[in-house]
Write an enzyme that holds these catalytic residues in place. Structure first.
Site, PDB file in Angstrom:
ATOM      1  N   HIS A  35       0.836  -1.196   0.000  1.00 52.34           N
ATOM      2  CA  HIS A  35       0.000   0.000   0.000  1.00 52.34           C
ATOM      3  C   HIS A  35       0.869   1.244   0.000  1.00 52.34           C
ATOM      4  O   HIS A  35       2.046   1.207   0.370  1.00 52.34           O
ATOM      5  CB  HIS A  35      -0.936   0.022   1.210  1.00 52.34           C
ATOM      6  CG  HIS A  35      -0.221  -0.062   2.521  1.00 52.34           C
ATOM      7  ND1 HIS A  35       0.213  -1.252   3.060  1.00 52.34           N
ATOM      8  CD2 HIS A  35       0.134   0.883   3.425  1.00 52.34           C
ATOM      9  CE1 HIS A  35       0.799  -1.045   4.216  1.00 52.34           C
ATOM     10  NE2 HIS A  35       0.772   0.256   4.461  1.00 52.34           N
ATOM     11  N   CYS A  37       1.516   3.886  11.347  1.00 57.12           N
ATOM     12  CA  CYS A  37       2.454   3.422  10.333  1.00 57.12           C
ATOM     13  C   CYS A  37       2.704   4.556   9.355  1.00 57.12           C
ATOM     14  O   CYS A  37       1.998   5.575   9.388  1.00 57.12           O
ATOM     15  CB  CYS A  37       1.938   2.180   9.616  1.00 57.12           C
ATOM     16  SG  CYS A  37       0.522   2.470   8.535  1.00 57.12           S
TER      17      CYS A  37
END
Length: 709
Positions: free
Chosen positions: A66, A191
């Site tokens: 991603h 993250c």
């Protein structure tokens, strides 16, 4: 709102290549082929760059490469059920289910929320099983649409005793796994992209805590926003878990709490282990703690839910200063080394240079190891190999010093606007130097650049322009606004103010310089690495950053360094003189404080100040003011911005400097010893409150004192 996934973005039982690079490129090609990205290669490169930071393979044969990419024009999901499987770095082997999650660089909150909902659904076994059983791309699309549908809360795995911040828990809690009241923990997950791992780690921790009968609340600092944990929840938590791959925002809220920290991958793979470690840390007085003083990250006005204006300004300035300090340390020490090797006159003009260059620059450009500079014997200047090496060090140090104001402004803007603020911030900092506005212009310009970038980043642009927003539109317009204002309106007044301040300092002498030493000494010891301490330090380092600093600026640097060395040395003396006034942990910190003080790391005294601020801080301020006044009276000059006893070579009257530091340390040690003796509890041992506060105090590190807080 457009859908995230369509049948043409799905590949079932497909061979997309033998490694993850090939798979990512093939999925990126599907996204670009559907008109959702401007280029497949750019999207794949961004996804693989995120992959390089940490593998995205998950246990159970799942992978979620991603990224947030400027190439993406529409938030998208591309899915492949692979045959054969491909290794994405999961601990249990290769993956057969791969989702490429592609988000625009500045995606809208609704789409980002849906993308994170998918990530949370991937921790649910029934959803994963349905993906493996799907027979057509349309079935996969329906499954994904069901979990990301805004009609209901997606992917909720938190129960009554394990929730994410802002969620409403059910009415009844499950029974505790063991007898007695449930333990309370808090956690933060984050993250780099804030899309997948942030929320999957949160849900894994929440689910594990629920099964273990542990009360856990998780704050997800992700791309779709976050709801800060209630300060009351943080206060009653026994320990905190940081499952993060990036820094924790507003970390000071958790100051003093026992800490377990790891990346998001471990939280997804071993949530039960991390929870057990947190429970053990809560019972261990020697466990790692979140640095800082409890409660210092909150404001009275908001109770800690949202930072007030004062806290925000403080955060912006400290961010800029913290990123600037490495340039100060590297540049200043290189220049000091240049003085040691080539002499202090190496920065003065070289008569042999036709362009008026300094000895350092002309030797660095015109000479080499095979053609060393040769000069007649001159006081304060050496030729030969030592002179050439000194010239190289000086030129490198001056180049590093050239980044001081741009870095200050750039990272102030970064603190306000995140990455979009860096370019306009650096540029306005450089313009400030050109205009002569110095660090004052850097501070003002950085704030303007940050707000300009944040404003432009919030514009809702058409789809065709979104890819240009982060790489062209924001840097161009924010730079025009901030640097234009600096040139047209602000530069000259700020330069005049800075010049006036410099002239005032240059004119200080006698009693005035002693008074200035007292003031700087008080500032250096007031908060031991906090904003007041940093303000005094930046004030001193910017004064010696010019080619030929004035004697007053060199004296100011000496006063600041001397006063900053006092607190750790004073506390070390006090623990040695009256050890029974301190806990065993404090006595150990006192032993380490000898070296920290000698190296000019004021933070060596933070554990003592955190445990007993009313006695320690005034005592340290008294000692620091004494040293500052003495250094000023002795007329000591210092050309290095850091290093303590290790930069005596860059100092005049080093022996008197040592006397001043020792006298101030003795004054501080006696003051704090007397204060603690007066307030000592019967029985001869420190109070329990001090012991508890000491356990939560920050542990000093070997980093440069001015770079941490």
């Amino acid at each position: 709102m457009s859908t995230l996934i369509t049948p043409d973005l799905v590949a079932l039982d497909a061979d997309l290549g033998g490694d993850k690079t090939a798979v990512v490129h093939r999925l990126a090609a599907r996204v670009a082929g559907a008109g959702r990205a401007t280029g497949a290669d750019a999207l794949a490169e961004d996804a693989l760059a995120r992959e390089a930071k940490a593998p995205t393979g998950l246990a159970g044969g799942i992978a979620i490469p991603h990224c947030r990419s400027a190439a993406v024009t529409q938030a998208s999901l591309a899915f492949a059920r692979l045959a054969p499987r491909v290794d994405f770095g999961a601990p249990d082997g290769p993956a057969d289910l791969v989702f490429l999650i592609a988000a625009p660089e500045h995606g809208d909150a609704d789409h980002l929320t849906l993308l994170t909902a998918l990530a949370r659904a991937l921790v649910r076994p029934e959803f994963v099983a349905a993906l493996r059983a799907a027979r057509t791309p349309a079935e996969v699309v329906d499954l994904v649409q069901e979990v990301v549908s805004p009609a209901g809360p997606p992917g909720t795995s938190a129960g009554a005793t394990a929730t994410t911040a802002g969620a409403t828990p059910p009415a009844a809690a499950p029974p505790a796994a063991a007898s007695g009241p449930a333990r309370t923990l808090v956690a933060v997950s984050a993250c780099p992209t804030g899309i997948a791992h942030t929320y999957m780690a949160a849900d894994k921790l929440a689910a594990a805590a629920k099964e273990m009968g542990v009360e856990l609340q998780v704050e997800t600092q992700g791309s779709s926003g976050s709801t800060p944990l209630d300060p009351a929840v943080i206060d009653r938590a026994a320990a905190v878990i940081f499952a993060v791959d990036v820094g924790v925002r507003d970390r000071d809220r958790f100051a003093g709490k026992p800490l377990v920290q790891s990346g998001t991958k471990r939280a997804m793979n071993e949530p039960e282990v991390m929870i057990r470690e947190a429970l053990a840390a809560a019972d261990d007085p020697d466990a790692r703690r979140v640095p800082g003083t409890a409660g210092e990250g909150r404001t009275a006005s908001d109770g800690g839910d949202r930072p007030g204006a004062g806290s925000e300004v403080r955060r912006w300035l400290l961010t800029g200063v913290s990123y600037m300090i490495p340039f100060v340390a590297a540049g200043g020490l290189l220049i000091a080394l240049g003085f040691l090797l080539g002499g202090y006159r190496i920065v003065t003009g070289n008569p042999a240079s036709a362009t008026g260059q300094s000895y350092a620059l002309s030797w660095a450009l015109d000479n080499s190891f095979l053609d060393l500079p040769s000069i007649d014997p001159t006081e304060g200047l050496r030729g030969g190999l030592a002179g050439y090496l000194g010239a190289l060090c000086t030129v490198l140090g001056q180049a590093a010093f050239g980044f001081l104001v741009p870095a200050l402004a750039g990272y102030i803007a970064y603190a306000i606007a995140d990455r979009p603020g860096i370019v306009p911030g650096f540029v306005v900092g450089a313009v400030s130097v050109t205009m002569g506005a110095g660090f004052l212009g850097g501070v003002v310009g950085g704030i303007i650049a940050g707000f300009a970038a944040r404003w432009i980043a919030g514009w809702a642009l058409p789809a065709f322009a979104r890819g240009l927003q982060p790489v062209v539109i924001i840097p161009l317009l924010a730079t025009l606004i901030s640097s234009g204002l600096m040139v047209a309106l602000l530069g000259q007044p700020l330069a005049a103010a800075l010049t006036g301040l410099g002239d005032f300092l240059t004119g200080l002498s006698g009693g005035s310089i002693v008074l200035l030493g007292v003031i700087l000494g008080l500032m250096m010891c007031f908060d031991l690495g906090g904003p007041v301490n940093k303000a005094a330090y930046v004030f001193a380092t910017t004064g010696i950053g010019v080619a030929e600093p004035s004697p007053a600026n060199l004296q100011i640097m000496a006063m600041v360094m001397g006063a900053g060395m006092v607190p750790p040395l004073a506390m070390a003396m006090s623990t040695a003189i009256r050890s029974r006034l301190y806990t065993p942990a404090e006595r150990d910190n006192g032993k380490a404080a000898w070296l920290l003080g000698a190296a000019f790391i004021s933070e060596g005294a933070i554990p003592f100040a955190a445990a007993d601020p009313l006695r320690v801080i005034p005592s340290m301020m008294l000692g620091g003011a004494t040293t500052g006044a003495l250094v000023g009276a002795f007329g000591t000059e210092l050309r290095a911005p850091h290093g303590g006893v290790f930069v005596f070579f860059a100092m005049t009257q080093a022996a008197l400097f040592v006397v001043a530091v020792l006298v101030g340390a003795v004054v501080g040690a006696l003051a704090v010893t007397v204060a603690k003796s007066i307030g000592r509890q019967p029985g001869g041992t420190p109070g329990a409150a001090s012991e508890k506060a000491m356990a939560g105090a920050a542990t000093p590190t070997g980093s440069a004192a001015r770079a941490s807080s």
